[in-house]
Design a protein around this motif. Structure first.
Motif, mmCIF file in Angstrom:
data_model
loop_
_atom_site.group_PDB
_atom_site.id
_atom_site.type_symbol
_atom_site.label_atom_id
_atom_site.label_comp_id
_atom_site.label_asym_id
_atom_site.label_seq_id
_atom_site.Cartn_x
_atom_site.Cartn_y
_atom_site.Cartn_z
ATOM 1 N N ALA A 4 1.156 -0.877 0.308
ATOM 2 C CA ALA A 4 -0.018 0.031 0.132
ATOM 3 C C ALA A 4 1.288 1.669 -0.207
ATOM 4 N N ASN A 5 2.046 1.485 0.514
ATOM 5 C CA ASN A 5 3.215 2.172 1.315
ATOM 6 C C ASN A 5 3.506 2.938 -0.278
ATOM 7 N N ILE A 11 2.550 5.970 -7.029
ATOM 8 C CA ILE A 11 1.222 7.319 -7.350
ATOM 9 C C ILE A 11 1.670 8.613 -7.471
ATOM 10 N N LYS A 12 1.802 8.897 -5.869
ATOM 11 C CA LYS A 12 3.069 10.082 -6.073
ATOM 12 C C LYS A 12 3.919 10.495 -7.149
ATOM 13 N N GLY A 13 4.635 10.122 -6.953
ATOM 14 C CA GLY A 13 5.509 10.476 -8.516
ATOM 15 C C GLY A 13 5.055 10.628 -9.671
ATOM 16 N N LEU A 14 4.021 9.128 -10.193
ATOM 17 C CA LEU A 14 3.814 9.661 -11.608
ATOM 18 C C LEU A 14 3.228 10.898 -11.840
ATOM 19 N N ILE A 15 2.381 11.195 -10.010
ATOM 20 C CA ILE A 15 1.899 12.559 -10.796
ATOM 21 C C ILE A 15 2.473 13.361 -10.620
#
Length: 182
Positions: A4-5, A11-15
């Motif tokens: 999950a982490n 996801i944060k990195g992709l954004i």
């Protein structure tokens, strides 16, 4: 880092457009997504092209991911849609043909030794039957969802599935007879 982490980190990195995270996500999911694309596009090179286009869409549309359901599932849906779009663009999908009247269908369990033969037979199905069969039997889409994806009537989806199963059953019986398994 737990799953999950790691997923939240990715996801944060992709954004943020982090190229290293993009590569890590690609490396982590590419084998499964290529298999998903190959369910619809037999040629590996073309399936890879569709998968790569799908990953571009994943990276470009990451902000649209609402973190409802699995991240992998969200990516898989994009890959399936991209595979279908790819087929449409390449004009592999044949527009709705005259369809037979739908009859009640019976499903049956396949013995484990037949799985490889069935996979080969699925590959040889006419493309419009193969797509519906894979969406329904492999990916778990409903006929309503398939109809929306392919822009066909729901009854056409049901008929194509019926015909695909009928072809597969007949071909499997022929193989069994040839191999003396009856």
């Amino acid at each position: 880092m737990e799953k999950a982490n790691a997923e939240a980190h990715n996801i944060k990195g992709l954004i943020k457009g982090d190229k290293l995270v993009q590569k890590a996500v690609y490396d982590a999911f590419a084998p499964k997504m290529l298999a998903a694309c190959q369910n619809f596009i037999s040629d590996r090179t073309l399936a890879e092209e569709a998968m790569n286009n799908g990953f571009v869409k994943v990276f470009f549309n990451i902000k649209k991911y609402k973190q409802e359901g699995s991240f992998e599932g969200w990516i898989r849906k994009i890959m399936i849609r991209e595979s279908l779009s790819f087929l449409r663009k390449k004009k592999f999908v044949i527009a709705s043909q005259s369809e037979i009247i739908l009859e009640k269908q019976k499903t049956y369990q396949k013995p484990v030794e037949e799985v490889s033969e069935i996979q080969q037979l699925i590959e040889r199905l006419p493309i419009e039957f193969k797509i519906v069969f894979n969406l329904y039997a492999i990916e778990g889409y409903s006929h309503k969802e398939i109809a929306e994806l392919l822009k066909i009537p729901e009854t056409t989806s049901k008929t194509r599935l019926f015909r695909a199963r009928k072809i597969l059953k007949e071909q499997l019986q022929t193989i069994k007879k040839a191999n003396g398994r009856f």
